[in-house]
Enzyme design. Structure first.
Site, mmCIF file in Angstrom:
data_model
loop_
_atom_site.group_PDB
_atom_site.id
_atom_site.type_symbol
_atom_site.label_atom_id
_atom_site.label_comp_id
_atom_site.label_asym_id
_atom_site.label_seq_id
_atom_site.Cartn_x
_atom_site.Cartn_y
_atom_site.Cartn_z
ATOM 1 N N SER A 19 0.730 -1.171 0.146
ATOM 2 C CA SER A 19 0.029 0.209 -0.070
ATOM 3 C C SER A 19 0.772 1.259 -0.040
ATOM 4 O O SER A 19 0.457 2.239 -0.838
ATOM 5 C CB SER A 19 -0.950 0.131 1.395
ATOM 6 O OG SER A 19 -1.856 -1.007 1.012
ATOM 7 N N THR A 63 -5.959 -3.179 8.186
ATOM 8 C CA THR A 63 -5.786 -4.574 7.775
ATOM 9 C C THR A 63 -5.891 -5.521 9.004
ATOM 10 O O THR A 63 -6.061 -4.891 10.107
ATOM 11 C CB THR A 63 -4.628 -5.067 6.843
ATOM 12 O OG1 THR A 63 -4.760 -6.094 6.329
ATOM 13 C CG2 THR A 63 -3.238 -4.648 7.700
ATOM 14 N N LYS A 67 -9.583 -4.794 11.947
ATOM 15 C CA LYS A 67 -11.045 -4.134 11.374
ATOM 16 C C LYS A 67 -11.940 -4.062 12.014
ATOM 17 O O LYS A 67 -12.867 -3.192 12.186
ATOM 18 C CB LYS A 67 -11.205 -5.107 10.002
ATOM 19 C CG LYS A 67 -10.262 -4.990 8.885
ATOM 20 C CD LYS A 67 -10.536 -5.720 7.545
ATOM 21 C CE LYS A 67 -9.711 -5.443 6.718
ATOM 22 N NZ LYS A 67 -10.142 -5.719 5.222
ATOM 23 N N ASN A 83 -12.364 -1.015 6.941
ATOM 24 C CA ASN A 83 -11.032 -0.944 6.382
ATOM 25 C C ASN A 83 -10.326 0.380 6.001
ATOM 26 O O ASN A 83 -9.547 0.517 5.744
ATOM 27 C CB ASN A 83 -10.988 -2.041 5.142
ATOM 28 C CG ASN A 83 -11.615 -1.679 4.079
ATOM 29 O OD1 ASN A 83 -12.439 -0.619 4.191
ATOM 30 N ND2 ASN A 83 -11.546 -2.004 2.967
ATOM 31 N N ASP A 99 -14.267 -3.047 1.385
ATOM 32 C CA ASP A 99 -13.959 -4.477 0.982
ATOM 33 C C ASP A 99 -15.144 -4.836 -0.112
ATOM 34 O O ASP A 99 -14.915 -5.381 -1.268
ATOM 35 C CB ASP A 99 -13.949 -5.396 1.989
ATOM 36 C CG ASP A 99 -12.620 -5.342 2.853
ATOM 37 O OD1 ASP A 99 -11.370 -4.924 2.306
ATOM 38 O OD2 ASP A 99 -12.841 -5.512 4.051
ATOM 39 N N GLY A 125 -13.463 -17.796 5.093
ATOM 40 C CA GLY A 125 -13.041 -16.984 6.156
ATOM 41 C C GLY A 125 -14.091 -16.270 6.814
ATOM 42 O O GLY A 125 -15.433 -16.355 6.597
ATOM 43 N N ALA A 126 -14.038 -15.540 8.140
ATOM 44 C CA ALA A 126 -15.150 -15.071 8.828
ATOM 45 C C ALA A 126 -14.445 -13.626 9.498
ATOM 46 O O ALA A 126 -15.238 -13.291 10.515
ATOM 47 C CB ALA A 126 -15.605 -15.995 9.630
ATOM 48 N N GLY A 128 -12.990 -9.459 9.056
ATOM 49 C CA GLY A 128 -13.676 -8.395 8.700
ATOM 50 C C GLY A 128 -13.856 -7.878 6.993
ATOM 51 O O GLY A 128 -14.982 -7.799 6.680
ATOM 52 N N ASN A 148 -15.123 -21.275 7.881
ATOM 53 C CA ASN A 148 -13.912 -20.735 8.575
ATOM 54 C C ASN A 148 -13.221 -21.945 9.465
ATOM 55 O O ASN A 148 -14.075 -22.967 9.884
ATOM 56 C CB ASN A 148 -14.482 -19.828 9.739
ATOM 57 C CG ASN A 148 -13.276 -18.866 9.970
ATOM 58 O OD1 ASN A 148 -12.360 -18.458 9.198
ATOM 59 N ND2 ASN A 148 -12.888 -19.004 11.449
#
Length: 189
Positions: A19, A63, A67, A83, A99, A125-126, A128, A148
């Site tokens: 970033s 990140t 979050k 985010n 996102d 996934g679970a 943010g 997850n």
């Protein structure tokens, strides 16, 4: 705050983030009086640590694993995970989650017909990002399934959207087979 406006990506870990390179290039191209850096945020109280950054930063990207803490730190937020943070002129903190919107825009561009062919989406996934993606997908598909490593977290994520479902990690193969769209949103990248 005097001098250039200071922006950062905050997380733990964060030194690997691209970033700063991307944003500083954009800042230079547009001749803005600003800087952008990677800022390690390691704290037993990340909500307080994020709030304290308002004296140093004009805004931040967030990140893992912060979050959810970012959303809790803000006086105004769009949801349970954020985010993007912006410190307002009066010092108040606003939190956003881009996102989902970013993902949907990229998916529309890359595969314009996906909306006609996708009835079920699997989010692996679970955290943010997964929650933000699930919320964005929810009104566009019949069901959003979260799988997850921790079933409790999958259930919590699924409970945040009206057509959310949760499944155990052990059923990942079945999830792949029964969903039209699979989204990888774990820390594995």
């Amino acid at each position: 705050m005097s001098g250039p406006a200071r922006y950062a990506v905050i997380g733990d870990p964060v030194s690997h983030s691209l970033s700063p390179t991307m944003h500083n290039g954009w800042i230079a191209d547009h001749e803005l009086n600003a800087t952008y850096e990677a800022l390690l945020l390691r704290s037993d109280d990340p909500v307080a640590a994020i709030r304290a950054l308002g004296s140093q930063l004009a805004g931040a990207n967030v990140t893992l694993p912060h979050k959810e803490a970012a959303a809790r730190a803000a006086g105004w937020t769009e949801g349970d995970a954020a985010n993007t943070l912006r410190w307002e002129q009066d010092g108040a903190l606003s939190a956003f989650n881009t996102d989902g919107a970013g993902f949907i825009a990229a998916l529309d561009e890359a595969q314009p017909t996906w909306r006609r062919t996708t009835r079920r989406a699997l989010v692996v996934g679970a955290g943010g990002a997964a929650i933000g993606l699930g919320r964005a997908l929810s009104p566009l598909v019949g069901a959003v399934q979260f799988i997850n490593r921790t079933l409790v977290k999958a259930r919590l994520a699924a409970g945040l959207i009206p057509n959310g479902e949760a499944a155990a990690w052990e059923s990942l193969d079945e999830g792949f087979a029964s969903n039209d769209l699979i989204v990888q949103a774990t820390t594995l990248g």
